[in-house]
Design an enzyme around this catalytic site. Sequence first.
Site, PDB file in Angstrom:
ATOM      1  CE  LYS A   1      -4.458  -1.462   1.836  1.00 49.33           C
ATOM      2  NZ  LYS A   1      -5.536  -1.137   2.774  1.00 49.33           N
TER       3      LYS A   1
ATOM      4  CE  LYS B   1      -6.553  -8.213  -1.400  1.00 49.28           C
ATOM      5  NZ  LYS B   1      -6.832  -7.815  -0.014  1.00 49.28           N
TER       6      LYS B   1
ATOM      7  CE  LYS C   1     -12.764  -3.352   0.831  1.00 50.97           C
ATOM      8  NZ  LYS C   1     -13.431  -3.955   1.969  1.00 50.97           N
TER       9      LYS C   1
HETATM   10  P1  AMP Z   1     -10.835  -6.077   3.492  1.00 47.99           P
HETATM   11  O1  AMP Z   1     -11.721  -5.878   2.328  1.00 47.99           O
HETATM   12  O2  AMP Z   1      -9.389  -5.841   3.158  1.00 47.99           O
HETATM   13  O3  AMP Z   1     -11.298  -5.391   4.727  1.00 47.99           O
HETATM   14  O4  AMP Z   1     -10.915  -7.626   3.789  1.00 47.99           O
HETATM   15  C1  AMP Z   1     -11.935  -8.192   4.557  1.00 47.99           C
HETATM   16  C2  AMP Z   1     -11.795  -9.690   4.592  1.00 47.99           C
HETATM   17  O5  AMP Z   1     -11.987 -10.246   3.287  1.00 47.99           O
HETATM   18  C3  AMP Z   1     -10.422 -10.159   5.066  1.00 47.99           C
HETATM   19  O6  AMP Z   1     -10.593 -11.324   5.851  1.00 47.99           O
HETATM   20  C4  AMP Z   1      -9.719 -10.501   3.786  1.00 47.99           C
HETATM   21  O7  AMP Z   1      -8.725 -11.469   3.957  1.00 47.99           O
HETATM   22  C5  AMP Z   1     -10.863 -11.040   2.933  1.00 47.99           C
HETATM   23  N1  AMP Z   1     -10.592 -10.836   1.511  1.00 47.99           N
HETATM   24  C6  AMP Z   1     -10.471  -9.658   0.868  1.00 47.99           C
HETATM   25  N2  AMP Z   1     -10.211  -9.842  -0.434  1.00 47.99           N
HETATM   26  C7  AMP Z   1     -10.169 -11.186  -0.623  1.00 47.99           C
HETATM   27  C8  AMP Z   1      -9.917 -12.017  -1.764  1.00 47.99           C
HETATM   28  N3  AMP Z   1      -9.676 -11.510  -2.962  1.00 47.99           N
HETATM   29  N4  AMP Z   1      -9.950 -13.364  -1.578  1.00 47.99           N
HETATM   30  C9  AMP Z   1     -10.195 -13.899  -0.373  1.00 47.99           C
HETATM   31  N5  AMP Z   1     -10.424 -13.163   0.736  1.00 47.99           N
HETATM   32  C10 AMP Z   1     -10.412 -11.827   0.621  1.00 47.99           C
END
Ligand code: AMP
Length: 333
Positions: free
Chosen positions: A115, A196, A199
Amino acid sequence: MSEKKLRVLSGIQPSGKLTIGNYIGAMINFVALQREYDCFFMIADLHAVTVPQEPADLREQTEMVAALYVAAGIDPARAAMFVQSQVPQHAELGWLMTTLSYMGELERMTQFKDKSAGKEAVGAGLFVYPSLMAADILLYQANLVPVGDDQKQHLELTRDLAGRFNHRYGDLLTIPEPYIPKVGARIMSLDDASKKMSKSNPNAGSYIALLDEPDVIRKKIARAKTDLGKEIVYDPQNKPEISNLMSIYAHCSGLSLEDIQARYEGQGYGAFKKDLAEHVVATLEPLQRKYKDIRASGAIHDILRDGAEKAMAVAETTLRQVKDLMGFLLPRR
Ligand code: AMP
Ligand code: TRP
């Protein structure tokens, strides 16, 4: 007499539209765990502001994530759902955990490196983000933390900080375990399976948002990148794009990877993608319907208020014990 239930805590940042990666990597497990565990599911808004957020967007996205939690199947009667900033103990223990963290270990965090790469001005919050995440978990003495693969390193740090605290000040904090799905822990971008699904990717074609309309989902899947050859086989090394689509297929259909492979033997990518799109649509349509109902009802505010109250009671107990052990003078009750 029933045994005391083990604790679960997890969170998702309200920093954009949630994707099917969040759903498969994290939310499905939130829903599965709530039956057997004492669960706390947070909306990590203090984490979201480690990068700049428009105030109006932050507020809207916070409500959106809360409503998506319920739409995905989290039952507020079983699990406490709350907004991180409404439970001030997070910020407070976050600071204490920051003082316990070493620069070197924070510098090694790959999410920080990703990041901050190439940025001229990097917010200090982004750097200490993992210390705050440790506080989130340790406040609840959580045993299990359901997350996607990308959070594994932060969990390791949390375990180190808890161990360090216990060693220095006395055995108080529970050392948490990560709970990571076997398939789908890392759902990749539809346009590049080396990244990955996220969003925050500016190319909306790279992710399926949980609130994408059915026709948008169909289009995105039709355009998803595929590998050379035309066999549907699960081989993340040599066929990363198809393997990623197969993981999504498996989660949305309930079929195993072997079943999927057998079903499409001798058929090309076209038939597979068409069916995949329908499985994704069938998974997300009921969720989207429920989401709209919840948003329209306004019930989310009561749910979050109750959740914060429940969370605060637990968090305050731990914080008080932490402060006492560290030598802070506590106010007389
Ligand atoms: P975040 O959107 O970064 O707050 O992620 C929230 C949760 O979703 C965390 O447990 C991440 O590890 C999971 N997560 C986010 N993106 C992915 C992805 N592409 N594949 C699997 N898990 C994800
Ligand atoms: N850092 C997590 C993410 O980006 C979100 C998060 C914040 C979290 N606090 C947490 C996840 C505590 C699990 C437990 O995905």
